[in-house]
Design a protein around this motif. Structure first.
Motif, PDB file in Angstrom:
ATOM      1  N   TRP A 139      51.547 -49.257 -27.722  1.00 18.07           N
ATOM      2  CA  TRP A 139      52.546 -48.227 -28.048  1.00 18.07           C
ATOM      3  C   TRP A 139      51.936 -46.857 -28.310  1.00 18.07           C
ATOM      4  N   LYS A 140      52.337 -45.889 -27.521  1.00 20.36           N
ATOM      5  CA  LYS A 140      52.015 -44.499 -27.800  1.00 20.36           C
ATOM      6  C   LYS A 140      53.001 -43.959 -28.840  1.00 20.36           C
ATOM      7  N   LEU A 141      52.532 -43.102 -29.732  1.00 20.75           N
ATOM      8  CA  LEU A 141      53.371 -42.564 -30.789  1.00 20.75           C
ATOM      9  C   LEU A 141      54.581 -41.845 -30.208  1.00 20.75           C
ATOM     10  N   GLU A 142      54.396 -41.153 -29.089  1.00 18.19           N
ATOM     11  CA  GLU A 142      55.493 -40.423 -28.458  1.00 18.19           C
ATOM     12  C   GLU A 142      56.597 -41.368 -27.996  1.00 18.19           C
ATOM     13  N   PRO A 146      60.248 -40.338 -30.035  1.00 21.38           N
ATOM     14  CA  PRO A 146      60.425 -39.316 -28.992  1.00 21.38           C
ATOM     15  C   PRO A 146      60.586 -37.921 -29.595  1.00 21.38           C
ATOM     16  N   GLY A 147      59.898 -36.959 -29.016  1.00 21.29           N
ATOM     17  CA  GLY A 147      59.987 -35.588 -29.485  1.00 21.29           C
ATOM     18  C   GLY A 147      58.981 -35.215 -30.549  1.00 21.29           C
ATOM     19  N   ILE A 148      58.172 -36.182 -31.013  1.00 20.18           N
ATOM     20  CA  ILE A 148      57.210 -35.900 -32.081  1.00 20.18           C
ATOM     21  C   ILE A 148      56.114 -34.938 -31.619  1.00 20.18           C
ATOM     22  N   LEU A 152      53.493 -32.235 -33.457  1.00 26.54           N
ATOM     23  CA  LEU A 152      52.091 -32.617 -33.612  1.00 26.54           C
ATOM     24  C   LEU A 152      51.212 -32.207 -32.442  1.00 26.54           C
ATOM     25  N   GLY A 153      51.804 -31.819 -31.339  1.00 24.31           N
ATOM     26  CA  GLY A 153      51.015 -31.430 -30.181  1.00 24.31           C
ATOM     27  C   GLY A 153      50.201 -32.590 -29.625  1.00 24.31           C
ATOM     28  N   ASP A 154      48.922 -32.321 -29.359  1.00 28.46           N
ATOM     29  CA  ASP A 154      48.053 -33.360 -28.797  1.00 28.46           C
ATOM     30  C   ASP A 154      47.829 -34.519 -29.759  1.00 28.46           C
TER      31      ASP A 154
END
Length: 320
Positions: A139-142, A146-148, A152-154
């Motif tokens: 799982w990717k945080l994005e 969604p939209g984080i 937080l950018g990169d």
């Protein structure tokens, strides 16, 4: 660094650099293929010299952007100095590295495998260990929030859970199987780790007076608890449970707790350390005695209750 002993002066040195990703933004090395200039982006470089442990190694990993920016490959070579009967440097370790993404799906979980390695260690002992490893993440945080990335950018391009430096080792002569990994949350928070060993291996248990002693049997250790390691903040609050069944000791179980805090923010500096160990077990001595014991340590002293048919009952303490 260095170390001065009674009969020798040893040199211990380590230099290296590492880029943040496999595209290797640290350096670009010119490489020529005939008259065609090529570029090789360095991802990682490491040089180690330790005359005390008799180890010397070079590691280099780079991507080849003229082929692809999505993969990096490398090699590590390690040497040891021989004895009087066979002087000179001898290759002791050869490790190949390949860093690319292999996506997989396990039900609702999106998995990603990367940072593969494979090679041989301990070649100078004529009993090498075959070693393989990888990193795995889920799982990717994005994808979870969604939209984080707007906030937080990169930093949002991290995995929620990851198993880093997962390694499996196999040795046929003096049979040995080993496996280990470290579990992390959001890349920076260490949740714990697992280490399993079966066969003939070196075992350490300070409460039992065993320090890197060669044993035969099985040992498993599980660490749990949060740990954060950054440039200015090093916090670890972890506990461990160990079970071992070897020809020198039976540990059922051993527990360990550690609190280490080192924070340096501007003018604020704080250090705190506390450690404790305890176990219930059976120790098999070199003179053939079997000792049933309960031991605990909260510092430099070991407190024990033990009994054996030959020695009888004993209660007391001693230096660790």
């Amino acid at each position: 660094g260095g170390a001065i002993g009674a009969k020798s002066i040893d040199l211990i040195a380590e230099i290296g650099s590492e880029a943040g990703d496999r595209k290797g933004k640290l350096a670009k090395s010119p490489v020529n293929l005939g008259n065609i200039p090529l570029l090789m982006n360095q991802k990682e470089f490491e040089l180690k010299l330790n005359t005390y442990e008799n180890e010397f190694s070079v590691k280099y990993i780079a991507s080849l952007p003229f082929i692809t920016d999505d993969a990096a490959f490398g090699l590590k070579l390690g040497w040891k100095w021989g004895d009087k009967s066979d002087p000179g440097f001898h290759v002791d370790e050869v490790m190949l590295y390949a860093d690319f993404d292999v996506p997989m799906k396990a039900g609702p979980v999106d998995l990603m495998f990367s940072d593969f390695k494979f090679g041989l260690k301990g070649m100078t002992d004529s009993n090498p260990t075959l070693t393989g490893g990888f990193n795995a993440s889920a799982w990717k945080l994005e994808s979870v929030l969604p939209g984080i990335s707007k906030y937080l950018g990169d930093m949002a391009d991290v995995s929620v859970l990851s198993a880093e430096d997962a390694e499996i080792s196999l040795r046929l002569q003096d049979f040995y199987i080993g496996a280990s990994t470290t579990i992390k949350l959001l890349k920076y928070i260490e949740l714990g780790g697992v280490k399993l060993e079966l066969g003939k291996f070196e075992y350490t248990n300070k409460l039992l007076g065993l320090d890197s002693e060669t044993v035969t049997g099985f040992a498993a250790k599980v660490n749990a608890g949060p740990a954060i390691h950054t440039t200015n903040c090093d916090i670890s609050m972890q506990g461990a449970v160990e079970v071992a069944a070897t020809n020198r000791a039976l540990v059922i179980p051993g527990v360990e707790g550690n609190i280490d805090i080192a924070v340096k923010w501007w003018v604020f500096t704080k250090d705190f350390h506390a450690h404790g160990k305890a176990l219930l077990g059976v120790q098999f001595t070199h003179d053939g005695d079997t000792i049933f014991c309960a031991k605990a340590s909260g510092g430099t002293n070991v407190f024990y209750i033990q009994w054996s048919k030959r020695r009888g009952a004993d209660v007391g303490s001693k230096k660790l």
